[in-house]
Design an enzyme around this catalytic site. Sequence first.
Site, PDB file in Angstrom:
ATOM      1  N   ARG A   1       0.853  -1.206   0.000  1.00 22.77           N
ATOM      2  CA  ARG A   1       0.000   0.000   0.000  1.00 22.77           C
ATOM      3  C   ARG A   1       0.879   1.244   0.000  1.00 22.77           C
ATOM      4  O   ARG A   1       0.622   2.208  -0.716  1.00 22.77           O
ATOM      5  CB  ARG A   1      -0.920  -0.010   1.223  1.00 22.77           C
ATOM      6  CG  ARG A   1      -1.942  -1.123   1.193  1.00 22.77           C
ATOM      7  CD  ARG A   1      -2.978  -0.963   2.314  1.00 22.77           C
ATOM      8  NE  ARG A   1      -3.723  -2.202   2.440  1.00 22.77           N
ATOM      9  CZ  ARG A   1      -3.553  -3.102   3.409  1.00 22.77           C
ATOM     10  NH1 ARG A   1      -2.672  -2.883   4.373  1.00 22.77           N
ATOM     11  NH2 ARG A   1      -4.262  -4.210   3.434  1.00 22.77           N
ATOM     12  N   ASP A   9     -15.930  -3.749  -4.548  1.00 23.21           N
ATOM     13  CA  ASP A   9     -15.939  -4.961  -3.730  1.00 23.21           C
ATOM     14  C   ASP A   9     -17.375  -5.476  -3.669  1.00 23.21           C
ATOM     15  O   ASP A   9     -18.321  -4.723  -3.867  1.00 23.21           O
ATOM     16  CB  ASP A   9     -15.413  -4.686  -2.314  1.00 23.21           C
ATOM     17  CG  ASP A   9     -14.885  -5.950  -1.641  1.00 23.21           C
ATOM     18  OD1 ASP A   9     -13.644  -6.130  -1.595  1.00 23.21           O
ATOM     19  OD2 ASP A   9     -15.710  -6.761  -1.165  1.00 23.21           O
ATOM     20  N   SER A  10     -17.522  -6.780  -3.388  1.00 23.49           N
ATOM     21  CA  SER A  10     -18.871  -7.345  -3.295  1.00 23.49           C
ATOM     22  C   SER A  10     -19.354  -7.378  -1.841  1.00 23.49           C
ATOM     23  O   SER A  10     -20.418  -7.919  -1.563  1.00 23.49           O
ATOM     24  CB  SER A  10     -18.890  -8.744  -3.899  1.00 23.49           C
ATOM     25  OG  SER A  10     -17.890  -9.531  -3.301  1.00 23.49           O
ATOM     26  N   ASP A  70      -6.520  -7.209  -6.486  1.00 19.88           N
ATOM     27  CA  ASP A  70      -6.102  -8.002  -5.319  1.00 19.88           C
ATOM     28  C   ASP A  70      -7.212  -8.985  -4.949  1.00 19.88           C
ATOM     29  O   ASP A  70      -7.848  -8.855  -3.905  1.00 19.88           O
ATOM     30  CB  ASP A  70      -5.782  -7.052  -4.150  1.00 19.88           C
ATOM     31  CG  ASP A  70      -5.228  -7.796  -2.942  1.00 19.88           C
ATOM     32  OD1 ASP A  70      -4.716  -8.921  -3.106  1.00 19.88           O
ATOM     33  OD2 ASP A  70      -5.309  -7.248  -1.822  1.00 19.88           O
ATOM     34  N   CYS A  90      -2.971 -14.356  -4.094  1.00 17.32           N
ATOM     35  CA  CYS A  90      -2.642 -14.868  -2.757  1.00 17.32           C
ATOM     36  C   CYS A  90      -2.919 -16.370  -2.685  1.00 17.32           C
ATOM     37  O   CYS A  90      -3.060 -16.932  -1.613  1.00 17.32           O
ATOM     38  CB  CYS A  90      -3.412 -14.107  -1.677  1.00 17.32           C
ATOM     39  SG  CYS A  90      -5.189 -14.258  -1.815  1.00 17.32           S
TER      40      CYS A  90
HETATM   41  N1  SAH Z   1      -6.994  -5.332  -1.217  1.00 17.60           N
HETATM   42  C1  SAH Z   1      -7.623  -5.563   0.062  1.00 17.60           C
HETATM   43  C2  SAH Z   1      -7.811  -7.035   0.368  1.00 17.60           C
HETATM   44  C3  SAH Z   1      -8.645  -7.789  -0.664  1.00 17.60           C
HETATM   45  S1  SAH Z   1      -9.317  -9.279  -0.076  1.00 17.60           S
HETATM   46  C4  SAH Z   1      -6.841  -4.849   1.151  1.00 17.60           C
HETATM   47  O1  SAH Z   1      -5.807  -4.234   0.841  1.00 17.60           O
HETATM   48  O2  SAH Z   1      -7.250  -4.877   2.317  1.00 17.60           O
HETATM   49  C5  SAH Z   1     -10.401  -9.743  -1.362  1.00 17.60           C
HETATM   50  C6  SAH Z   1     -11.704  -8.970  -1.420  1.00 17.60           C
HETATM   51  O3  SAH Z   1     -12.387  -9.383  -2.597  1.00 17.60           O
HETATM   52  C7  SAH Z   1     -12.691  -9.182  -0.280  1.00 17.60           C
HETATM   53  O4  SAH Z   1     -12.989  -7.950   0.314  1.00 17.60           O
HETATM   54  C8  SAH Z   1     -13.965  -9.762  -0.950  1.00 17.60           C
HETATM   55  O5  SAH Z   1     -15.155  -9.220  -0.388  1.00 17.60           O
HETATM   56  C9  SAH Z   1     -13.790  -9.316  -2.359  1.00 17.60           C
HETATM   57  N2  SAH Z   1     -14.421 -10.122  -3.430  1.00 17.60           N
HETATM   58  C10 SAH Z   1     -14.387 -11.465  -3.591  1.00 17.60           C
HETATM   59  N3  SAH Z   1     -14.948 -11.821  -4.769  1.00 17.60           N
HETATM   60  C11 SAH Z   1     -15.357 -10.682  -5.376  1.00 17.60           C
HETATM   61  C12 SAH Z   1     -15.990 -10.385  -6.608  1.00 17.60           C
HETATM   62  N4  SAH Z   1     -16.292 -11.355  -7.482  1.00 17.60           N
HETATM   63  N5  SAH Z   1     -16.242  -9.100  -6.913  1.00 17.60           N
HETATM   64  C13 SAH Z   1     -15.921  -8.111  -6.038  1.00 17.60           C
HETATM   65  N6  SAH Z   1     -15.286  -8.330  -4.863  1.00 17.60           N
HETATM   66  C14 SAH Z   1     -15.024  -9.590  -4.528  1.00 17.60           C
END
Ligand code: SAH
Length: 393
Positions: free
Chosen positions: A206, A247-248, A297, A337
């Site tokens: 970040r 995000d979802s 991510d 990840c």
């Molecule tokens: N980049 C973030 C961590 C991401 S974790 C950070 O720095 O804190 C992965 C995220 O993807 C989760 O919040 C989850 O809710 C979201 N997610 C999972 N599948 C998804 C989709 N199909 N569309 C949108 N968001 C999704």
Amino acid sequence: MKVIRLRAGKERSLLRRHPWVFQGSVEKGKADPGETVRVESAQGQFLCWASFSPNSMIRLRAWSFDEQERIDAAFFQRRIEAALAVRARLPIASDAVRLFHGEADGLPGLIVDRYRDTLVAQFLSTGTERWKAVIADQLLAATGLSRLYERSDASVRTLEGLAPVTGWLRGEGETAITIAEHAWQLSLDVAEGHKTGYYLDQRDNRKKFAELVRHYGCQSVLNCYSYTGGFSVAALAGGASEVISVDSSAPALARASAHVALNGFEAGRHQALDADVNQTLRDLLKAGRSFDAIVLDPPKFAPTAAHAERAARAYKDINRLGLMLLKPGGLLFTFSCSGGVGPELFHKIVAGAGMDAGVDGFILDRVGAAPDHPQTICFPEGEYLKGLLILKR
Ligand code: SAH
């Protein structure tokens, strides 16, 4: 002490100090879930002390390779103090730290994060489950803290035959916490957030992103899979004028918007989009949008190597769309990840995405998890988070 005898030749990985023994490697011997056993080669040679897991594919997890060592409260104290001593020397720009990182710190299945005055632990193996009370007391004694929240609700517990458990294990009180990461304030709820509440592993990435956004003068930023907006706050700190968090999870996005205000940025510079990333990338492309920087991510598409092929298609698709949505000279910060997708395969997938998109780029950097999520030489599975920083041509 019960003895577990391995099949001939199956002692090799333990001799290399890799801490797992799979079901098929065991010749004979049985024990209760989490019970400490003596593991021997087919020839009767001592290999390690381990915890037994009768329901898991990973049948044994090594506690110690030292025949003289006893697995007791003092053993857990030594492991915990060693992990804390390493953290004390690492450069960690936050009051939120991963204090204990499972196999890499010598206790397979134990994850502990510290958020200011609160510890959050995941007990993910039968061995850590059996020693839970001892581990909890040793953690509080070693840190001088009094609150420990348990978040043993990760799906891997099912593979161990363990039910999910959450709640205060020691102490009590408010579960909402505000941490300081770099120059930023970020909030979380240890009872409700993903994993232990927050993704500490991306801390340094970040910071790097904020610096890059500033250096390259990125104005429009798309943060996909934003969770609570860590990379969005970074982009705003780097001077971006338009940041979209996708995000979802509605609660995660609400927190992302709250973080914009908490850090003193104008609300008008940030948009929270509660949507599926796959669909959103397509919609943005159709609408003719483009961005100066994009973060991808996603969650773990491939928990193990068995899921790698399907995961590869999913990674390729979002990276293809991401590369197409970038302006020339734009930045893509793309992550995986998945333990089941190694760095080389991830690089190949992104290369394939570039081919399909008709886009080339310079790889400016290859990154991993922050150093409080250590990798060790003996446990290559520990390298789960990989990121590529790409400058589009
Ligand atoms: N980049 C973030 C961590 C991401 S974790 C950070 O720095 O804190 C992965 C995220 O993807 C989760 O919040 C989850 O809710 C979201 N997610 C999972 N599948 C998804 C989709 N199909 N569309 C949108 N968001 C999704």
